[in-house]
Design a protein around this motif. Structure first.
Motif, PDB file in Angstrom:
ATOM      1  N   SER A  93       1.954  30.395  16.715  1.00  0.00           N
ATOM      2  CA  SER A  93       1.551  31.198  15.559  1.00  0.00           C
ATOM      3  C   SER A  93       2.053  32.629  15.711  1.00  0.00           C
ATOM      4  O   SER A  93       2.186  33.146  16.818  1.00  0.00           O
ATOM      5  N   ARG A  94       2.317  33.228  14.590  1.00  0.00           N
ATOM      6  CA  ARG A  94       2.808  34.607  14.607  1.00  0.00           C
ATOM      7  C   ARG A  94       1.731  35.557  15.140  1.00  0.00           C
ATOM      8  O   ARG A  94       2.044  36.541  15.808  1.00  0.00           O
ATOM      9  N   LEU A  95       0.476  35.259  14.863  1.00  0.00           N
ATOM     10  CA  LEU A  95      -0.615  36.110  15.323  1.00  0.00           C
ATOM     11  C   LEU A  95      -0.665  36.175  16.848  1.00  0.00           C
ATOM     12  O   LEU A  95      -0.762  37.265  17.435  1.00  0.00           O
ATOM     13  N   ASP A  96      -0.589  35.026  17.506  1.00  0.00           N
ATOM     14  CA  ASP A  96      -0.569  35.007  18.975  1.00  0.00           C
ATOM     15  C   ASP A  96       0.640  35.747  19.518  1.00  0.00           C
ATOM     16  O   ASP A  96       0.552  36.473  20.507  1.00  0.00           O
ATOM     17  N   ALA A  97       1.780  35.543  18.866  1.00  0.00           N
ATOM     18  CA  ALA A  97       3.006  36.199  19.315  1.00  0.00           C
ATOM     19  C   ALA A  97       2.901  37.717  19.188  1.00  0.00           C
ATOM     20  O   ALA A  97       3.315  38.452  20.087  1.00  0.00           O
ATOM     21  N   GLU A  98       2.340  38.188  18.088  1.00  0.00           N
ATOM     22  CA  GLU A  98       2.221  39.637  17.898  1.00  0.00           C
ATOM     23  C   GLU A  98       1.237  40.263  18.879  1.00  0.00           C
ATOM     24  O   GLU A  98       1.444  41.388  19.339  1.00  0.00           O
ATOM     25  N   ARG A  99       0.183  39.542  19.202  1.00  0.00           N
ATOM     26  CA  ARG A  99      -0.770  40.071  20.193  1.00  0.00           C
ATOM     27  C   ARG A  99      -0.099  40.269  21.543  1.00  0.00           C
ATOM     28  O   ARG A  99      -0.240  41.308  22.182  1.00  0.00           O
ATOM     29  N   LYS A 100       0.630  39.263  21.987  1.00  0.00           N
ATOM     30  CA  LYS A 100       1.299  39.375  23.278  1.00  0.00           C
ATOM     31  C   LYS A 100       2.458  40.364  23.193  1.00  0.00           C
ATOM     32  O   LYS A 100       2.746  41.085  24.142  1.00  0.00           O
ATOM     33  N   PHE A 101       3.118  40.426  22.041  1.00  0.00           N
ATOM     34  CA  PHE A 101       4.226  41.365  21.837  1.00  0.00           C
ATOM     35  C   PHE A 101       3.763  42.803  22.029  1.00  0.00           C
ATOM     36  O   PHE A 101       4.444  43.600  22.682  1.00  0.00           O
ATOM     37  N   ASN A 102       2.594  43.134  21.495  1.00  0.00           N
ATOM     38  CA  ASN A 102       2.064  44.491  21.668  1.00  0.00           C
ATOM     39  C   ASN A 102       1.808  44.804  23.132  1.00  0.00           C
ATOM     40  O   ASN A 102       2.030  45.936  23.583  1.00  0.00           O
ATOM     41  N   GLU A 133       8.650  25.130  14.695  1.00  0.00           N
ATOM     42  CA  GLU A 133       9.200  26.455  14.952  1.00  0.00           C
ATOM     43  C   GLU A 133       8.207  27.239  15.807  1.00  0.00           C
ATOM     44  O   GLU A 133       7.002  27.001  15.755  1.00  0.00           O
ATOM     45  N   TYR A 134       8.714  28.172  16.560  1.00  0.00           N
ATOM     46  CA  TYR A 134       7.871  28.954  17.447  1.00  0.00           C
ATOM     47  C   TYR A 134       8.460  30.350  17.580  1.00  0.00           C
ATOM     48  O   TYR A 134       9.603  30.597  17.214  1.00  0.00           O
ATOM     49  N   TYR A 135       7.656  31.252  18.093  1.00  0.00           N
ATOM     50  CA  TYR A 135       8.057  32.643  18.271  1.00  0.00           C
ATOM     51  C   TYR A 135       8.270  32.924  19.746  1.00  0.00           C
ATOM     52  O   TYR A 135       7.592  32.366  20.597  1.00  0.00           O
ATOM     53  N   ARG A 136       9.225  33.816  20.015  1.00  0.00           N
ATOM     54  CA  ARG A 136       9.485  34.253  21.383  1.00  0.00           C
ATOM     55  C   ARG A 136       9.648  35.762  21.374  1.00  0.00           C
ATOM     56  O   ARG A 136       9.878  36.369  20.336  1.00  0.00           O
ATOM     57  N   ILE A 137       9.555  36.349  22.548  1.00  0.00           N
ATOM     58  CA  ILE A 137       9.729  37.792  22.691  1.00  0.00           C
ATOM     59  C   ILE A 137      10.966  38.030  23.545  1.00  0.00           C
ATOM     60  O   ILE A 137      11.049  37.531  24.667  1.00  0.00           O
ATOM     61  N   GLN A 138      11.901  38.780  22.995  1.00  0.00           N
ATOM     62  CA  GLN A 138      13.100  39.134  23.760  1.00  0.00           C
ATOM     63  C   GLN A 138      12.846  40.487  24.405  1.00  0.00           C
ATOM     64  O   GLN A 138      12.578  41.465  23.725  1.00  0.00           O
ATOM     65  N   VAL A 139      12.933  40.532  25.730  1.00  0.00           N
ATOM     66  CA  VAL A 139      12.624  41.771  26.445  1.00  0.00           C
ATOM     67  C   VAL A 139      13.859  42.553  26.863  1.00  0.00           C
ATOM     68  O   VAL A 139      13.756  43.722  27.197  1.00  0.00           O
ATOM     69  N   GLY A 140      15.008  41.903  26.881  1.00  0.00           N
ATOM     70  CA  GLY A 140      16.218  42.619  27.270  1.00  0.00           C
ATOM     71  C   GLY A 140      17.439  41.729  27.192  1.00  0.00           C
ATOM     72  O   GLY A 140      17.344  40.526  26.980  1.00  0.00           O
TER      73      GLY A 140
END
Length: 123
Positions: free
Chosen positions: A95-104, A47-54
């Motif tokens: 990892s959720r940590l990497d995803a949250e850093r880039k998400f911010n 499983e992996y995390y992604r960021i939806q921007v629009g």
């Protein structure tokens, strides 16, 4: 005079000195390559995390994707169709940590961005 003669002696010795040289020959079991392939395939199924921007219609999604690629060229962007709209998603974080850093970081430019953990079938 003593200093000059000492420097001259060191200069002569440095001309005739040689550095060490070595060759490294790696012999490995061919099964290691098979193990690496198995490992890579198992990582792709994680499983992996992604960021939806629009999201929006296809034209709007393409415009958002172009803007994201310009603002964050290091992130892989992709348009996913999730009925009835097209969604622009970036990154693939293990990892959720990497995803949250880039998400911010992404959220400063795209305030409507959301951090997602997509289904395994979405790639």
């Amino acid at each position: 005079m003593k200093i000059v003669s000492t420097l001259l002696v060191f200069a002569c010795f440095s001309q005739f000195s040689y550095a060490q040289s070595a060759n490294v020959d790696i012999q490995q079991d061919p099964k290691i390559d098979q193990l690496l392939e198995i490992y890579k395939s198992s990582l792709s199924n994680n499983e992996y995390y992604r960021i939806q921007v629009g999201f929006g219609n296809y034209a709007k999604a393409q415009k958002i994707k172009a803007n994201v690629e310009e603002d964050f060229p290091e992130l892989v962007s992709k348009i996913d169709f999730d009925s009835p709209t097209y969604r622009v998603r970036v990154g693939r974080f293990n990892s959720r940590l990497d995803a949250e850093r880039k998400f911010n970081e992404v959220r400063t430019k795209y305030p409507d961005a959301m951090l997602l953990k997509p289904k395994k079938s979405t790639k």
